[in-house]
Design an enzyme around this catalytic site. Structure first.
Site, PDB file in Angstrom:
ATOM      1  N   GLY A   1      -3.587  -4.353  33.130  1.00  0.00           N
ATOM      2  CA  GLY A   1      -4.926  -3.778  32.905  1.00  0.00           C
ATOM      3  C   GLY A   1      -5.536  -3.429  34.247  1.00  0.00           C
TER       4      GLY A   1
ATOM      5  N   ASP B   1     -12.159  -2.230  35.373  1.00  0.00           N
ATOM      6  CA  ASP B   1     -13.240  -2.565  36.284  1.00  0.00           C
ATOM      7  C   ASP B   1     -13.028  -3.914  36.989  1.00  0.00           C
ATOM      8  OD1 ASP B   1     -15.839  -1.860  37.164  1.00  0.00           O
ATOM      9  OD2 ASP B   1     -16.587  -3.568  35.982  1.00  0.00           O
TER      10      ASP B   1
ATOM     11  N   LYS C   1     -10.554  -3.683  39.798  1.00  0.00           N
ATOM     12  CA  LYS C   1     -11.059  -2.944  40.959  1.00  0.00           C
ATOM     13  C   LYS C   1     -12.160  -3.710  41.692  1.00  0.00           C
ATOM     14  CE  LYS C   1     -11.697   1.594  42.454  1.00  0.00           C
ATOM     15  NZ  LYS C   1     -12.714   2.405  42.820  1.00  0.00           N
TER      16      LYS C   1
ATOM     17  N   HIS D   1     -19.524 -21.056  30.200  1.00  0.00           N
ATOM     18  CA  HIS D   1     -20.135 -21.410  31.490  1.00  0.00           C
ATOM     19  C   HIS D   1     -21.132 -22.568  31.372  1.00  0.00           C
ATOM     20  CE1 HIS D   1     -18.192 -17.778  32.513  1.00  0.00           C
ATOM     21  NE2 HIS D   1     -19.169 -16.937  32.253  1.00  0.00           N
TER      22      HIS D   1
ATOM     23  N   LYS E   1     -30.159 -12.436  28.616  1.00  0.00           N
ATOM     24  CA  LYS E   1     -30.177 -11.148  29.315  1.00  0.00           C
ATOM     25  C   LYS E   1     -31.582 -10.580  29.162  1.00  0.00           C
ATOM     26  CE  LYS E   1     -25.518 -10.650  29.570  1.00  0.00           C
ATOM     27  NZ  LYS E   1     -24.818 -10.628  30.844  1.00  0.00           N
TER      28      LYS E   1
ATOM     29  N   LYS F   1     -33.830 -13.533  37.455  1.00  0.00           N
ATOM     30  CA  LYS F   1     -32.386 -13.784  37.538  1.00  0.00           C
ATOM     31  C   LYS F   1     -32.192 -15.082  38.309  1.00  0.00           C
ATOM     32  CE  LYS F   1     -28.142 -11.748  39.406  1.00  0.00           C
ATOM     33  NZ  LYS F   1     -27.282 -12.200  38.320  1.00  0.00           N
TER      34      LYS F   1
HETATM   35  C1  BG6 Z   1     -19.773 -13.342  32.520  1.00  0.00           C
HETATM   36  C2  BG6 Z   1     -20.490 -12.777  31.330  1.00  0.00           C
HETATM   37  O1  BG6 Z   1     -18.814 -14.272  32.110  1.00  0.00           O
HETATM   38  O2  BG6 Z   1     -20.700 -13.967  33.374  1.00  0.00           O
HETATM   39  C3  BG6 Z   1     -21.571 -11.807  31.768  1.00  0.00           C
HETATM   40  O3  BG6 Z   1     -19.556 -12.108  30.502  1.00  0.00           O
HETATM   41  C4  BG6 Z   1     -22.497 -12.463  32.765  1.00  0.00           C
HETATM   42  O4  BG6 Z   1     -22.304 -11.321  30.666  1.00  0.00           O
HETATM   43  C5  BG6 Z   1     -21.703 -13.094  33.887  1.00  0.00           C
HETATM   44  O5  BG6 Z   1     -23.367 -11.474  33.275  1.00  0.00           O
HETATM   45  C6  BG6 Z   1     -22.594 -13.906  34.789  1.00  0.00           C
HETATM   46  O6  BG6 Z   1     -21.835 -14.279  35.888  1.00  0.00           O
HETATM   47  P1  BG6 Z   1     -22.543 -14.597  37.257  1.00  0.00           P
HETATM   48  O7  BG6 Z   1     -21.444 -15.091  38.131  1.00  0.00           O
HETATM   49  O8  BG6 Z   1     -23.152 -13.314  37.736  1.00  0.00           O
HETATM   50  O9  BG6 Z   1     -23.570 -15.631  36.939  1.00  0.00           O
END
Ligand code: BG6
Length: 441
Positions: free
Chosen positions: A12, A16, A19, A215, A298, A303
């Site tokens: 794959g 994205d 890359k 996470h 989201k 953030k």
């Molecule tokens: C990814 C999710 O696993 O983690 C995304 O699919 C999310 O939706 C991202 O934005 C957040 O990762 P980080 O490292 O920017 O907190």
């Protein structure tokens, strides 16, 4: 010491992830001397690249680019690799939609990649408890569990790896790490942005599957698990599983930001949540009585990923007779501006007995020189070396799904304006993490 004679194949490779994250991480490993003699990186996919046109997509030094190759589709890959070197180890990163993990694993196995090969996959590992079990069974019909590396990129973050160190390498915190002293634990992972071009994926997943199942529950495990007997992947896994099994969800809340349904790839009648909040309990001797809340969203007002630990209030004696001294707090800033903050009370200099809140900070930027390494760099290197400590086992992911299954897609959906916080009805007294914004910045 670099790892020699290893072929790292990204399946794959025109996508994205390859890359933006994978190839740059591999370049960084090469520059650090971690990818030694005879090790190469091969991109594979449907796109019609030559080695040269694939290389030209990356702006790296020729010393790395000359180790990059491209092979269209998987059939014939084994033969092609045999013309590129004599490899003792093969790593396959499946940078693909999860729906094709099984078919790809089968294809690799048919090509003759067996012992000496590992596959790396990214979440989501299934869609719910039943499908995660099925995926694990299908994958283990082609590769042994010891050859499967499930990435949770949060585990590659420095500030996340530091949680266990903080807990078990400091005498100060170990004795208070229980419900007798800790009133509440809060984990908050918010993003002010929307879903970008990922509508088709996200609309099927929602934030519960995208962030909470993996996470956030991993963060909670690291914060609350018992000390493993050793740092071996097996011992750590055992503690996490036992902890996940002792958790229960007390209440859940979900919401969607206005305008979400108009995003590309999203069903105009979608009931997928873009924000989720949970109140949980850990029903074991250490944590019964501590309130636990996690949230992720989201299109939120800010953030940042933070963990807040609120300690219990002091007796109303001496300095706290009116009960107005804020209990201590510990804040883990996972990102941005990584650090750990202790909120303490201190006497204000002067002749009266005024007491004020103050902070004691550990900031990565001040304590350690150099950039904080990218999570993928660490995780790829561990996978290449065969170290599974920072990867998620089949059992762990199934235990996390089992916990969440009863609330997935369940409950009323509330709405909020993008750039604001939804009004949750769970009654959690969230710490104002924004107040810590300037610290470690
Ligand atoms: C990814 C999710 O696993 O983690 C995304 O699919 C999310 O939706 C991202 O934005 C957040 O990762 P980080 O490292 O920017 O907190």
């Amino acid at each position: 010491m670099g790892v020699n004679n290893c072929a790292i194949v990204i399946v794959g490779a025109s996508g994205d992830l390859a890359k933006r994250k994978l190839i740059p991480a591999l370049n960084a490993l090469f520059l650090d001397g971690r990818l030694g003699e005879g090790s190469i990186v091969v991109g594979s996919g449907r796109s019609d690249f030559t080695d040269e046109s694939f290389r030209s997509r990356f702006n790296f030094a020729d010393s790395f680019r000359s180790r990059l190759y491209y092979h269209r589709y998987l059939p014939g890959l084994k033969k092609r690799l045999s013309t590129l070197g004599d490899f003792s180890r093969f790593i396959f990163f499946l940078a693909l939609p999860p729906e094709v993990y099984t078919a790809t694993a089968r294809e690799l196995s048919r090509e003759g990649f067996g012992p000496g090969a590992s596959i790396i996959i990214e979440k989501p590992f299934g869609y719910d408890f039943a499908s995660s079990g099925q995926l694990n069974r299908e994958l283990t019909s082609c590769f042994d569990e010891s050859q499967i590396f499930r990435i949770d990129h949060y585990l590659g973050k420095e500030a996340v790896q530091n949680i266990l160190v903080f807990r078990y390498a400091n005498t100060l915190f170990y004795p208070i790490w229980n419900s007798r002293y800790i009133e509440s634990i809060q984990i908050s992972a918010l993003e002010d942005s929307g879903i970008f071009e990922r509508g088709a994926y996200f609309d099927r997943a929602g934030i519960m599957r995208d962030m909470v199942q993996n996470h956030l529950l991993q963060l909670l495990c690291l914060l609350t698990m018992e000390a493993p007997t050793s740092l071996s992947p097996e011992d750590i896994r055992l503690q996490k599983i036992s902890l996940l099994r002792s958790m229960s969800i007390e209440a859940s809340f979900r919401a969607q930001y206005n305008g979400y349904r108009a995003e590309t790839g999203v069903n105009p009648e979608s009931t997928t949540e873009t924000y989720a909040e949970l109140r949980l309990a850990i029903n074991d001797f250490r944590w019964t009585g501590t309130t636990i809340a996690i949230r992720s969203g989201k299109g939120a007002s800010r953030k940042g990923t933070e963990i807040g630990i609120r300690l219990r209030p002091l007796p109303k004696l001496l300095f706290n007779t009116r009960g107005d001294i804020a209990p201590n707090r510990i804040i883990f800033k996972i990102q941005p501006n990584e650090g750990i903050i202790l909120d303490l009370s201190s006497k204000v200099p002067g002749t009266d007995a005024a007491i004020s809140g103050t902070h004691m900070n550990f900031c990565y930027r001040d304590s350690f020189a150099g950039e904080i390494p990218e999570a993928y760099k660490r995780l790829l290197l561990d996978a290449i070396k065969g170290d599974k400590t920072l990867f998620v086992s089949a059992e762990e992911t199934e235990a996390a799904w089992k916990l969440l299954d009863p609330v997935l897609d369940k409950g009323d959906l509330s709405y909020y304006h993008k750039g604001t916080m939804p009004e949750s009805n769970l009654g959690v007294n969230w710490i104002d993490f924004e107040a810590y914004k300037g610290i470690c910045g």
